[in-house]
Design an enzyme around this catalytic site. Structure first.
Site, PDB file in Angstrom:
ATOM      1  N   ARG A  15       0.832  -1.196   0.000  1.00 37.77           N
ATOM      2  CA  ARG A  15       0.000   0.000   0.000  1.00 37.77           C
ATOM      3  C   ARG A  15       0.877   1.262   0.000  1.00 37.77           C
ATOM      4  O   ARG A  15       2.082   1.195   0.203  1.00 37.77           O
ATOM      5  CB  ARG A  15      -0.914   0.012   1.238  1.00 37.77           C
ATOM      6  CG  ARG A  15      -1.986  -1.055   1.215  1.00 37.77           C
ATOM      7  CD  ARG A  15      -2.741  -1.137   2.532  1.00 37.77           C
ATOM      8  NE  ARG A  15      -1.924  -1.710   3.603  1.00 37.77           N
ATOM      9  CZ  ARG A  15      -2.321  -1.871   4.867  1.00 37.77           C
ATOM     10  NH1 ARG A  15      -3.543  -1.494   5.205  1.00 37.77           N
ATOM     11  NH2 ARG A  15      -1.518  -2.398   5.757  1.00 37.77           N
ATOM     12  N   LYS A  75       1.764   1.989   7.289  1.00 34.01           N
ATOM     13  CA  LYS A  75       2.156   1.207   8.458  1.00 34.01           C
ATOM     14  C   LYS A  75       3.041   2.011   9.396  1.00 34.01           C
ATOM     15  O   LYS A  75       3.606   3.040   9.040  1.00 34.01           O
ATOM     16  CB  LYS A  75       2.889  -0.071   8.020  1.00 34.01           C
ATOM     17  CG  LYS A  75       1.994  -1.066   7.297  1.00 34.01           C
ATOM     18  CD  LYS A  75       0.769  -1.460   8.117  1.00 34.01           C
ATOM     19  CE  LYS A  75       1.102  -2.262   9.351  1.00 34.01           C
ATOM     20  NZ  LYS A  75      -0.111  -2.594  10.152  1.00 34.01           N
ATOM     21  N   TYR A  94      -0.858   4.628  10.682  1.00 36.98           N
ATOM     22  CA  TYR A  94      -1.175   3.637  11.715  1.00 36.98           C
ATOM     23  C   TYR A  94       0.044   3.480  12.614  1.00 36.98           C
ATOM     24  O   TYR A  94       1.181   3.450  12.140  1.00 36.98           O
ATOM     25  CB  TYR A  94      -1.506   2.281  11.094  1.00 36.98           C
ATOM     26  CG  TYR A  94      -2.843   2.205  10.405  1.00 36.98           C
ATOM     27  CD1 TYR A  94      -4.036   2.353  11.120  1.00 36.98           C
ATOM     28  CD2 TYR A  94      -2.935   1.976   9.036  1.00 36.98           C
ATOM     29  CE1 TYR A  94      -5.264   2.286  10.490  1.00 36.98           C
ATOM     30  CE2 TYR A  94      -4.157   1.906   8.398  1.00 36.98           C
ATOM     31  CZ  TYR A  94      -5.325   2.060   9.134  1.00 36.98           C
ATOM     32  OH  TYR A  94      -6.545   1.994   8.507  1.00 36.98           O
ATOM     33  N   HIS A  96      -0.318   1.576  16.227  1.00 41.13           N
ATOM     34  CA  HIS A  96      -0.483   0.352  17.034  1.00 41.13           C
ATOM     35  C   HIS A  96       0.634   0.248  18.079  1.00 41.13           C
ATOM     36  O   HIS A  96       1.413  -0.704  18.110  1.00 41.13           O
ATOM     37  CB  HIS A  96      -0.475  -0.888  16.128  1.00 41.13           C
ATOM     38  CG  HIS A  96      -1.572  -0.887  15.101  1.00 41.13           C
ATOM     39  ND1 HIS A  96      -2.904  -1.011  15.438  1.00 41.13           N
ATOM     40  CD2 HIS A  96      -1.539  -0.764  13.746  1.00 41.13           C
ATOM     41  CE1 HIS A  96      -3.649  -0.975  14.333  1.00 41.13           C
ATOM     42  NE2 HIS A  96      -2.848  -0.817  13.302  1.00 41.13           N
ATOM     43  N   GLU A 118      -5.595   4.668  13.882  1.00 41.08           N
ATOM     44  CA  GLU A 118      -6.483   3.706  14.551  1.00 41.08           C
ATOM     45  C   GLU A 118      -7.175   4.248  15.789  1.00 41.08           C
ATOM     46  O   GLU A 118      -8.074   3.587  16.332  1.00 41.08           O
ATOM     47  CB  GLU A 118      -5.731   2.408  14.906  1.00 41.08           C
ATOM     48  CG  GLU A 118      -4.741   2.509  16.054  1.00 41.08           C
ATOM     49  CD  GLU A 118      -3.352   2.979  15.648  1.00 41.08           C
ATOM     50  OE1 GLU A 118      -2.445   2.924  16.495  1.00 41.08           O
ATOM     51  OE2 GLU A 118      -3.179   3.388  14.481  1.00 41.08           O
ATOM     52  N   SER A 134     -10.452  -2.461   8.432  1.00 37.35           N
ATOM     53  CA  SER A 134     -11.151  -3.532   9.147  1.00 37.35           C
ATOM     54  C   SER A 134     -12.104  -4.257   8.210  1.00 37.35           C
ATOM     55  O   SER A 134     -12.258  -5.484   8.278  1.00 37.35           O
ATOM     56  CB  SER A 134     -11.915  -2.951  10.338  1.00 37.35           C
ATOM     57  OG  SER A 134     -11.035  -2.390  11.287  1.00 37.35           O
ATOM     58  N   ASP A 198     -20.223 -11.890  20.649  1.00 37.87           N
ATOM     59  CA  ASP A 198     -19.981 -10.513  21.062  1.00 37.87           C
ATOM     60  C   ASP A 198     -20.548 -10.318  22.466  1.00 37.87           C
ATOM     61  O   ASP A 198     -21.434 -11.075  22.893  1.00 37.87           O
ATOM     62  CB  ASP A 198     -20.609  -9.514  20.095  1.00 37.87           C
ATOM     63  CG  ASP A 198     -19.981  -8.132  20.202  1.00 37.87           C
ATOM     64  OD1 ASP A 198     -18.987  -7.876  19.488  1.00 37.87           O
ATOM     65  OD2 ASP A 198     -20.470  -7.320  21.001  1.00 37.87           O
ATOM     66  N   ARG A 203     -25.509  -4.849  20.066  1.00 39.58           N
ATOM     67  CA  ARG A 203     -24.859  -5.273  18.829  1.00 39.58           C
ATOM     68  C   ARG A 203     -25.414  -6.617  18.356  1.00 39.58           C
ATOM     69  O   ARG A 203     -25.652  -6.830  17.160  1.00 39.58           O
ATOM     70  CB  ARG A 203     -23.341  -5.370  19.025  1.00 39.58           C
ATOM     71  CG  ARG A 203     -22.577  -5.694  17.741  1.00 39.58           C
ATOM     72  CD  ARG A 203     -22.729  -4.615  16.705  1.00 39.58           C
ATOM     73  NE  ARG A 203     -22.009  -4.929  15.474  1.00 39.58           N
ATOM     74  CZ  ARG A 203     -22.029  -4.182  14.388  1.00 39.58           C
ATOM     75  NH1 ARG A 203     -22.726  -3.064  14.387  1.00 39.58           N
ATOM     76  NH2 ARG A 203     -21.359  -4.532  13.307  1.00 39.58           N
ATOM     77  N   VAL A 267      -7.016 -11.514  13.346  1.00 36.26           N
ATOM     78  CA  VAL A 267      -7.041 -10.199  12.714  1.00 36.26           C
ATOM     79  C   VAL A 267      -6.622  -9.118  13.707  1.00 36.26           C
ATOM     80  O   VAL A 267      -6.324  -7.989  13.322  1.00 36.26           O
ATOM     81  CB  VAL A 267      -8.438  -9.911  12.127  1.00 36.26           C
ATOM     82  CG1 VAL A 267      -8.419  -8.650  11.273  1.00 36.26           C
ATOM     83  CG2 VAL A 267      -8.932 -11.084  11.281  1.00 36.26           C
ATOM     84  N   ALA A 268      -6.559  -9.446  14.993  1.00 34.67           N
ATOM     85  CA  ALA A 268      -6.155  -8.492  16.025  1.00 34.67           C
ATOM     86  C   ALA A 268      -4.648  -8.477  16.257  1.00 34.67           C
ATOM     87  O   ALA A 268      -4.174  -7.871  17.215  1.00 34.67           O
ATOM     88  CB  ALA A 268      -6.878  -8.812  17.343  1.00 34.67           C
ATOM     89  N   ILE A 269      -3.889  -9.109  15.368  1.00 35.45           N
ATOM     90  CA  ILE A 269      -2.452  -9.268  15.615  1.00 35.45           C
ATOM     91  C   ILE A 269      -1.725  -7.932  15.667  1.00 35.45           C
ATOM     92  O   ILE A 269      -0.717  -7.786  16.371  1.00 35.45           O
ATOM     93  CB  ILE A 269      -1.824 -10.202  14.551  1.00 35.45           C
ATOM     94  CG1 ILE A 269      -0.406 -10.625  14.939  1.00 35.45           C
ATOM     95  CG2 ILE A 269      -1.870  -9.570  13.171  1.00 35.45           C
ATOM     96  CD1 ILE A 269      -0.319 -11.452  16.193  1.00 35.45           C
ATOM     97  N   ASP A 270      -2.221  -6.901  14.959  1.00 38.83           N
ATOM     98  CA  ASP A 270      -1.578  -5.579  15.035  1.00 38.83           C
ATOM     99  C   ASP A 270      -1.595  -5.024  16.455  1.00 38.83           C
ATOM    100  O   ASP A 270      -0.749  -4.202  16.818  1.00 38.83           O
ATOM    101  CB  ASP A 270      -2.293  -4.588  14.111  1.00 38.83           C
ATOM    102  CG  ASP A 270      -1.831  -4.704  12.666  1.00 38.83           C
ATOM    103  OD1 ASP A 270      -0.640  -4.993  12.457  1.00 38.83           O
ATOM    104  OD2 ASP A 270      -2.651  -4.512  11.764  1.00 38.83           O
ATOM    105  N   LYS A 279       1.638 -14.946  17.007  1.00 40.45           N
ATOM    106  CA  LYS A 279       2.831 -14.131  16.773  1.00 40.45           C
ATOM    107  C   LYS A 279       2.730 -13.607  15.341  1.00 40.45           C
ATOM    108  O   LYS A 279       2.233 -14.299  14.433  1.00 40.45           O
ATOM    109  CB  LYS A 279       4.119 -14.937  16.964  1.00 40.45           C
ATOM    110  CG  LYS A 279       4.263 -16.120  16.018  1.00 40.45           C
ATOM    111  CD  LYS A 279       5.547 -16.898  16.267  1.00 40.45           C
ATOM    112  CE  LYS A 279       5.679 -18.067  15.272  1.00 40.45           C
ATOM    113  NZ  LYS A 279       6.906 -18.870  15.515  1.00 40.45           N
ATOM    114  N   VAL A 298      -0.935 -12.728   9.875  1.00 39.89           N
ATOM    115  CA  VAL A 298      -0.259 -11.692   9.089  1.00 39.89           C
ATOM    116  C   VAL A 298      -0.653 -10.311   9.625  1.00 39.89           C
ATOM    117  O   VAL A 298      -1.838  -9.997   9.768  1.00 39.89           O
ATOM    118  CB  VAL A 298      -0.615 -11.818   7.601  1.00 39.89           C
ATOM    119  CG1 VAL A 298      -0.061 -10.631   6.810  1.00 39.89           C
ATOM    120  CG2 VAL A 298      -0.062 -13.131   7.040  1.00 39.89           C
TER     121      VAL A 298
END
Length: 372
Positions: A15, A75, A94, A96, A118, A134, A198, A203, A267-270, A279, A298
């Site tokens: 990107r 990033k 971003y 994080h 974020e 997201s 959730d 929600r 997907v929460a790895i960041d 990891k 990833v």
């Protein structure tokens, strides 16, 4: 203001922080834009596209960092980039920071002012600069998870939609926000048997009203998660606490209760990941196995679809970028409390509470930072 956009150097990050249309908008308002050569190639934007709107293309990142008043990226700045930041320079990207003490220290030491995509908010309590990525990551999660499920990749060898006479994959999505909702929609669209968890009853009511027959929903408790993962072929972690480290929702001990070859997509790895065994991995080497369970973690998933992601991110960030350039960061943040919520670092001070609490560091409020 002189706005600079360097080429991303994180592995397999294709990107770019500034699209040619966004550069053109800034130039039309009297600003100047410099872009590192080939910065946009991975997203399909050539140097000539930037030149055509009036931007200047420079040969090196060092030149961009040395000249620009504001650096616009995608990033978090890597170690080599952080060394080029200087006191008083504005960084818009971003970050994080919560799971990244090394980056936090370097940003504090640099004296720069760093606004994180974020943690910028909106009047509805949403995260408008995180939302487009997201959405992309949520839609990618079942896609990459189904690839990981293939036997040749270490998975159980289960087809998401099954075939006549053979049941579909069972998918559990933890978190019913933007990521989780998009992940559940796509997984269900692939024919999987999907349950989304959730902790917000409003929600869950919304999800039931809008998607009632498409996928199931359930209130999230530790017991519910523990039970559902025992039968799941795929678990997608989609939990976010804005600016803070993600909670660990599946322990290593629980992996032994899962089916051999089941898949975890984090997907929460960041933000550190929501599985104890997560990891960060890269697109070049995306998966690994722990106790018979495959992990896909990833850290820049949307980078795999760089053109879509870049355009979607640019649409969201451009109004804020133009406000920062036209007003300066202090006035822009004074005028917009939601942009002020994006302020994470200023003049050697940490200015976001959740990061300070996650890393055990002192912090000040954004309002106090405006006075410095």
């Amino acid at each position: 203001m002189l706005i600079g956009c360097p080429k991303e150097i994180k592995p397999q990050e294709f990107r770019v922080g500034l699209t040619p249309p966004a550069a053109g908008e800034a130039i039309a308002r009297g600003h100047s834009v410099i872009v590192e050569t080939n910065a946009g190639v991975g997203a399909g934007f050539m140097d000539d596209d930037y030149v055509a709107v009036g931007a200047t293309v420079l040969k090196t990142a060092e030149e961009v960092f040395a000249k620009a008043d504001m650096i616009v990226k995608v990033k978090e700045p890597q170690a080599a980039e952080r060394k080029m930041l200087r006191e008083g320079q504005l960084l818009f990207t971003y970050l994080h920071l919560a799971p990244d003490p090394a980056q936090t220290k370097d940003l504090l030491d640099s004296g720069c002012t760093a606004i994180a995509y974020e943690t910028v908010t909106d009047r509805n309590g949403g995260l408008p600069l995180l939302a487009p990525m997201s959405e992309v990551a949520g839609r990618l999660a079942p896609q990459v998870g189904s690839w990981t499920l293939q036997k040749a990749n270490g998975g159980r060898g289960v087809l998401m939609g099954g075939v006549p006479g053979v049941g579909p994959a069972k998918v559990v999505v933890i978190g019913g926000g933007v990521v989780g909702t998009h992940a559940a929609k796509i997984a269900a669209g692939m024919g999987a048997d999907v349950t989304i968890l959730d902790r917000s009853l409003p929600r869950l009511r919304y999800l039931d009203d809008v998607f009632g027959g498409t996928f199931k929903n359930q209130y999230s408790t530790a017991a519910a998660t523990a039970e559902l993962i025992t039968t799941a072929d795929m678990v997608i972690g989609a939990v976010l606490i804005p600016g803070a480290a993600a909670p660990k929702l599946v322990s290593r001990a629980q992996l032994s209760t899962m089916k051999p070859g089941a898949v975890l997509v984090d997907v929460a790895i960041d933000q550190g990941g929501c599985f104890e065994t997560s990891k960060a991995t890269t697109h070049a080497d995306p998966i690994y196995e722990v106790d018979g369970v495959m992990h896909y973690c990833v850290a820049n998933m949307p980078g795999a679809v760089a053109r879509t992601s870049t355009i979607a991110l640019g649409n969201a960030t451009m109004p804020f970028m133009l406000a920062l350039a036209s007003k300066g960061w202090k006035q822009a943040c004074t005028d917009d409390e939601h942009l002020l919520n994006g302020l994470n670092v200023h003049a050697g001070k940490l200015t976001y509470g959740a990061v300070g609490e996650a890393l055990g560091l002192d912090y000040i409020s954004g309002a106090d930072a405006l006075k410095i």
